[in-house]
Motif scaffolding. Structure first.
Motif, PDB file in Angstrom:
ATOM      1  N   LEU A  18       4.878   3.585  -0.353  1.00 47.42           N
ATOM      2  CA  LEU A  18       4.037   2.772  -1.058  1.00 47.42           C
ATOM      3  C   LEU A  18       3.758   3.345  -2.293  1.00 47.42           C
ATOM      4  O   LEU A  18       3.803   2.773  -3.498  1.00 47.42           O
ATOM      5  N   SER A  19       3.676   4.649  -2.493  1.00 47.69           N
ATOM      6  CA  SER A  19       3.389   5.578  -3.559  1.00 47.69           C
ATOM      7  C   SER A  19       4.816   5.303  -4.493  1.00 47.69           C
ATOM      8  O   SER A  19       4.632   5.151  -5.623  1.00 47.69           O
ATOM      9  N   ALA A  20       5.684   5.501  -4.010  1.00 50.23           N
ATOM     10  CA  ALA A  20       7.348   5.389  -4.852  1.00 50.23           C
ATOM     11  C   ALA A  20       7.315   4.063  -5.325  1.00 50.23           C
ATOM     12  O   ALA A  20       7.495   3.794  -6.609  1.00 50.23           O
ATOM     13  N   ALA A  21       7.038   2.837  -4.484  1.00 51.94           N
ATOM     14  CA  ALA A  21       7.098   1.455  -4.936  1.00 51.94           C
ATOM     15  C   ALA A  21       6.196   1.329  -6.192  1.00 51.94           C
ATOM     16  O   ALA A  21       6.594   0.602  -7.156  1.00 51.94           O
ATOM     17  N   ALA A  22       4.957   1.601  -6.113  1.00 50.96           N
ATOM     18  CA  ALA A  22       4.069   1.478  -6.948  1.00 50.96           C
ATOM     19  C   ALA A  22       4.348   2.226  -8.314  1.00 50.96           C
ATOM     20  O   ALA A  22       4.176   1.736  -9.328  1.00 50.96           O
ATOM     21  N   LYS A  23       4.674   3.611  -8.071  1.00 45.11           N
ATOM     22  CA  LYS A  23       5.297   4.179  -9.373  1.00 45.11           C
ATOM     23  C   LYS A  23       6.413   3.559 -10.015  1.00 45.11           C
ATOM     24  O   LYS A  23       6.334   3.383 -11.243  1.00 45.11           O
TER      25      LYS A  23
END
Length: 147
Positions: A18-23
């Motif tokens: 989720l963090s990687a997708a948002a970034k």
């Protein structure tokens, strides 16, 4: 009282994804780090602060901007209007003192981010708040992250 410093592997993978997708969707690694630092300051998460301060510096962020982030509203000209809108939204989503994000804060952010960018920004704020709560509740100390 003992607390585990371990995180369930599947939960960690999901949070990291989720963090990687948002970034990636936000498309601005420096802004992403500023957002994650600011939320971590508000949530008093030493582990996440240590990690994202290091990452911000790795991405070329200046010491002045990192050092003054806690007082970003008082710093004229140090942060762009887009960054200021993102930081205001970060604070509103993180604290939720009125039970919702004030319309004027959301609208200000919407002036600087298209619909997808705004969705990624909100996703990033949500995931860093989740990480903060996991790390603070387990009392994971700072210093373990190396870029």
């Amino acid at each position: 009282m003992s607390r585990t410093r371990l995180l369930d592997r599947e939960v960690g993978r999901a949070m990291s994804a989720l963090s990687a997708a948002a970034k990636k969707g936000l498309g601005d690694p420096v802004l992403a780090e500023l957002v994650m630092i600011r939320a971590s300051q508000l949530n008093h998460c030493a582990f996440c602060l240590d990690m994202h301060l290091k990452a911000a510096r790795e991405n070329g962020e200046s010491e002045d901007r990192v050092q003054l982030l806690n007082a970003w509203e008082e710093t004229e000209g140090l942060y762009s209007e887009r960054e200021r809108a993102a930081l205001a939204l970060t604070e509103a989503v993180t604290v939720l003192t009125e039970g919702f994000v004030p319309d004027e804060v959301y609208e200000r952010a919407a002036e600087h981010f298209d619909e997808a960018g705004l969705a990624h920004l909100i996703g990033l704020v949500a995931v860093i708040n989740g990480w903060n709560r996991i790390m603070v509740s387990r009392r994971v100390p700072p210093g373990g992250y190396q870029p």
